[in-house]
Every structure is written in C-alpha cells, then in structure tokens.
Enzyme design. Structure first.
Site, PDB file in Angstrom:
ATOM      1  N   LYS A   1       0.919  -1.242  -0.019  1.00 47.34           N
ATOM      2  CA  LYS A   1       0.044  -0.197  -0.035  1.00 47.34           C
ATOM      3  C   LYS A   1       0.797   1.129  -0.168  1.00 47.34           C
ATOM      4  CE  LYS A   1      -4.489  -1.545   1.657  1.00 47.34           C
ATOM      5  NZ  LYS A   1      -5.318  -1.203   2.556  1.00 47.34           N
TER       6      LYS A   1
ATOM      7  N   LYS B   1     -10.043  -3.443  -4.201  1.00 47.66           N
ATOM      8  CA  LYS B   1     -10.839  -2.433  -4.421  1.00 47.66           C
ATOM      9  C   LYS B   1     -10.004  -1.200  -5.413  1.00 47.66           C
ATOM     10  CE  LYS B   1     -13.660  -3.038  -0.152  1.00 47.66           C
ATOM     11  NZ  LYS B   1     -13.561  -2.740   1.444  1.00 47.66           N
TER      12      LYS B   1
ATOM     13  N   LYS C   1      -4.265 -10.236  -6.742  1.00 47.14           N
ATOM     14  CA  LYS C   1      -5.552 -10.271  -5.969  1.00 47.14           C
ATOM     15  C   LYS C   1      -6.746  -9.219  -6.484  1.00 47.14           C
ATOM     16  CE  LYS C   1      -5.549  -8.079  -1.939  1.00 47.14           C
ATOM     17  NZ  LYS C   1      -5.477  -7.796  -0.611  1.00 47.14           N
TER      18      LYS C   1
HETATM   19  P1  AMP Z   1     -10.889  -5.331   2.858  1.00 44.99           P
HETATM   20  O1  AMP Z   1     -11.807  -4.745   1.784  1.00 44.99           O
HETATM   21  O2  AMP Z   1      -9.598  -5.109   2.685  1.00 44.99           O
HETATM   22  O3  AMP Z   1     -11.437  -4.519   4.172  1.00 44.99           O
HETATM   23  O4  AMP Z   1     -11.188  -6.838   3.008  1.00 44.99           O
HETATM   24  C1  AMP Z   1     -12.547  -7.305   3.820  1.00 44.99           C
HETATM   25  C2  AMP Z   1     -12.395  -8.901   3.735  1.00 44.99           C
HETATM   26  O5  AMP Z   1     -12.347  -9.408   2.400  1.00 44.99           O
HETATM   27  C3  AMP Z   1     -11.021  -9.470   4.671  1.00 44.99           C
HETATM   28  O6  AMP Z   1     -11.390 -10.528   5.186  1.00 44.99           O
HETATM   29  C4  AMP Z   1     -10.179  -9.859   3.390  1.00 44.99           C
HETATM   30  O7  AMP Z   1      -9.405 -10.848   3.748  1.00 44.99           O
HETATM   31  C5  AMP Z   1     -11.366 -10.040   2.169  1.00 44.99           C
HETATM   32  N1  AMP Z   1     -10.871 -10.004   1.009  1.00 44.99           N
HETATM   33  C6  AMP Z   1     -10.268  -8.901   0.342  1.00 44.99           C
HETATM   34  N2  AMP Z   1      -9.958  -9.233  -0.905  1.00 44.99           N
HETATM   35  C7  AMP Z   1      -9.902 -10.568  -1.220  1.00 44.99           C
HETATM   36  C8  AMP Z   1     -10.065 -11.425  -2.418  1.00 44.99           C
HETATM   37  N3  AMP Z   1      -9.568 -10.870  -3.584  1.00 44.99           N
HETATM   38  N4  AMP Z   1     -10.032 -12.815  -2.010  1.00 44.99           N
HETATM   39  C9  AMP Z   1     -10.638 -13.287  -1.165  1.00 44.99           C
HETATM   40  N5  AMP Z   1     -10.809 -12.490   0.139  1.00 44.99           N
HETATM   41  C10 AMP Z   1     -10.714 -11.235   0.038  1.00 44.99           C
END
Ligand code: AMP
Ligand code: TRP
Length: 332
Positions: free
Chosen positions: A111, A197, A194
């Site tokens: 990041k 967002k 991956k």
């Molecule tokens: P975040 O959007 O970073 O707050 O992520 C929220 C949840 O989504 C966390 O548990 C992450 O591990 C999961 N997550 C985010 N991106 C992915 C992805 N590409 N594949 C699987 N899980 C994800």
C-alpha cells in the site's frame, strides 16, 4: 467460549473477493458463534477518504452485510469509530508491538508503494489497530480472506507479548478461520494479482453494485487462455485465470473445485463464462436488491449501527478496565 470478530473497510465498492472470501463465511458462522462484525472506518482513513464518500461507504457496507444475510439482532454489527476503546487499545498495542514486526508486513509495503516516506503513520500502525479490534472483545476466532493471515499472526504475537510482559493470561491467542473455495479471489484482468478495491481497472473486479449486464460483460472480458478447460485441478499449473474463474464458480455454486473441473473440463472458456455469468447474476442479484432497499433507508441503517455500537461498548468496557488496571493506569 468462542467469540468471532471480523471487519471490512468502507473504502470503495465491495467486490466478489470480499463476499466469497469473508462476508459469505460470516453468514455461515453466525449460527454457531457469538459474532461481532465491524465496518472499520478508522482503518479506512489510513489513506485519504473524502468525508462524504466515507459516510456513504460505511452505510453501503453495513447494508451489504445485512443484505448478505447477517442478522443484526443475533450478532453485533457496528462501525468502529463509535466505540472509542478500539483507539485506546490500539495505542497500548503500539507500545507492545515492535518496529521490526510491523516492518515485515507485506500489506504495508504494497500500500505504501515506493513512496514510504509519505505514507501515514496510521498505515504503518494499521495491524495494531486490527489487533485491538479483535482483542478488545477477547475474540478467539477471526474469519478472513487469505490476505489477512499475516496480520492475524501479528495479533497473536501482540497478545502473547502482552501476556508475557504483564505475566497474566489476559488475551486469547486468536485462530484465523480461512475457508471456502475462494479464500483468494484474483483479478479478472490478471490471474496473478488479487481482486482488490484499489485496482485502477474496474474490469478487474465484480462489485456488489454491478448490474446483470455489467457482471456478464466483465466475465466475458475476463482474461483467459486459448486452451480448453482442465478436467482436474492438476491442470491449473501455469493457468491462473482458469483456476480463478473455476474457483469462483465452485464458491458460488457451493461445490468443490474438483466437481467443477469434472463438469466443465474440455469446454472452451467462452461456454464456461456464459455459465459463470448466469450463476453470478443469480447469486448476487437478490443481495443487490436488498442492498438497494436498505440504502433507501439510511435512518434504519444508522440506527442499527448505533445499537450495535452500544452493545459492543458494553462488552468492551470490562475488558478495557482489566487492561488499564494490568498496565498500572489509575482508576477513573
Ligand atoms: P477489505 O476490503 O480489505 O477490508 O477486506 C475485507 C475482507 O475481505 C477481508 O477478510 C479480506 O481478507 C477479504 N478479501 C479482500 N480481498 C479478497 C480477495 N481478493 N479474495 C478473498 N478475500 C478477500
Ligand atoms: N484489515 C482487514 C482487511 O483489510 C480489515 C480488518 C480490520 C479486520 N480489523 C479487523 C479483519 C479485525 C478481521 C478482524 O481486510
């Protein structure tokens, strides 16, 4: 007693990775555990957020949790900034964690990018706030996607060091819960990255607000390769896009990847993509309809979050008292 805590950041649109890697698993766990689900708005501001967008995203993520099937009466659903204990415990953990531990965090490196000097202190200390989220409630299990594993190891290190330093088994050593056929959903444009967002390409992800045509278009345009699909997972070597799309199909259809390979092995990507698009629309559209309905009633969403915060606060207070006492802070 087992207690679950997990969080999701209100930054931009939720995507299929968030849903399959995290939120859908939360829905399944709510029957067996006492759960807290948190919209982590304080984590969001570790990088710049427009205030109006942050407000809207916080409501949107809360609506997505409910629309996915999380019951706010059985669980505690709230946003982080309403419970000041998160910030208080995070400060304490800033004084427990070591620079060297945080320096190893790959998410920070990704990041912050090349311009580390200009990253906020909050972005660096982010995992300490995450540890505080979990341990403020003495949660024992944390369901997340694969990418959060390293942060949870740090949470365990912080809990153990705190317990050691103060010679007291105050915090539990948490267990990650990483399960399902899609613990790491990859970008639709590049099977080695991956789904995220922050990817500049909107075509790289399916979001929870995409309509049926957009979902179909993104799947049609998803990167593929010229070969027919493999009939067993052994055939995924060197074919990350096939692995990703078939993994998404397995997760959405609640089957395992072997079955998906048996069913579609030998087919061309184009045929399979059609099936995948139909399945994705079928699974996501009822959630999207409910999300839209909830977004039309921000008063309800805000009230639900306020109530959740009151319950979270009550749960946190005795634990915080114990922490303050243990450290040697004077009583109020
Ligand atoms: P975040 O959007 O970073 O707050 O992520 C929220 C949840 O989504 C966390 O548990 C992450 O591990 C999961 N997550 C985010 N991106 C992915 C992805 N590409 N594949 C699987 N899980 C994800
Ligand atoms: N860091 C997590 C993510 O980006 C979100 C998060 C914050 C979290 N606090 C948490 C997840 C506590 C689990 C438990 O995905």
């Amino acid at each position: 007693m087992s207690r679950i805590f997990s969080g999701v950041q209100p930054t931009g649109d939720l995507h299929l990775g968030n849903y399959l890697g995290a939120i859908r698993n939360w829905v399944r766990l709510q029957d067996d555990y006492e759960c807290l689900f948190c919209v982590v708005d304080m984590h969001a501001i570790t990088v710049w957020q427009e205030p109006d967008e942050l407000r809207a995203s916080t409501r949107e993520v809360a609506a997505a949790l409910l629309a996915s099937g999380i019951d706010p009466r059985r669980n505690i659903v709230f946003n982080q900034s309403q419970v000041p204990g998160h910030a208080e415990l995070a400060w304490i953990f800033n004084c427990v964690a070591r620079m060297g531990w945080l320096n190893r965090m790959t998410q920070f490196k990704e990041k912050a990018g090349k311009n580390r000097e200009n990253a906020s202190i909050g972005l660096f200390a982010y995992p300490c706030l995450m540890a505080a989220d979990i341990l403020l409630y003495k949660a024992t299990h944390v369901p997340v996607g694969e990418d959060q594993k390293q942060h949870l190891e740090l949470t365990r290190d912080i809990a153990q060091k705190f317990n050691n330093d103060f010679k007291k088994e105050l915090f539990p050593v948490v267990e990650p819960l990483i399960f399902g056929a899609a613990t790491r959903v990859m970008s639709l444009r590049d099977g080695s990255k991956k789904m995220s967002k922050s990817d500049p390409s909107d075509l790289s992800r399916i979001t929870m607000t995409d309509d049926a045509d957009t979902i179909a278009k993104k799947i049609r345009k998803a990167k593929s390769d010229p070969d027919a699909l493999p009939d067993s997972p052994d055939g995924f070597k060197g074919r990350p896009e096939a692995a990703n799309l078939m993994g998404i199909y397995a997760a959405l259809s609640d089957s395992d990847i072997k079955e998906v390979c048996e069913r579609f092995g030998g087919e061309q990507f184009s045929t399979f993509k059609q099936h995948l698009a139909d399945l994705a629309v079928d699974k996501l559209s009822p959630i999207q309809d409910e999300m839209r309905r909830l977004m039309g009633d921000p008063g309800y969403v805000d009230g639900m979050l306020n109530e959740g915060a009151v319950r979270a606060q009550e749960m946190a207070e005795p634990i915080l008292k114990e922490v303050r006492e243990t450290i040697g802070f004077l009583r109020k």
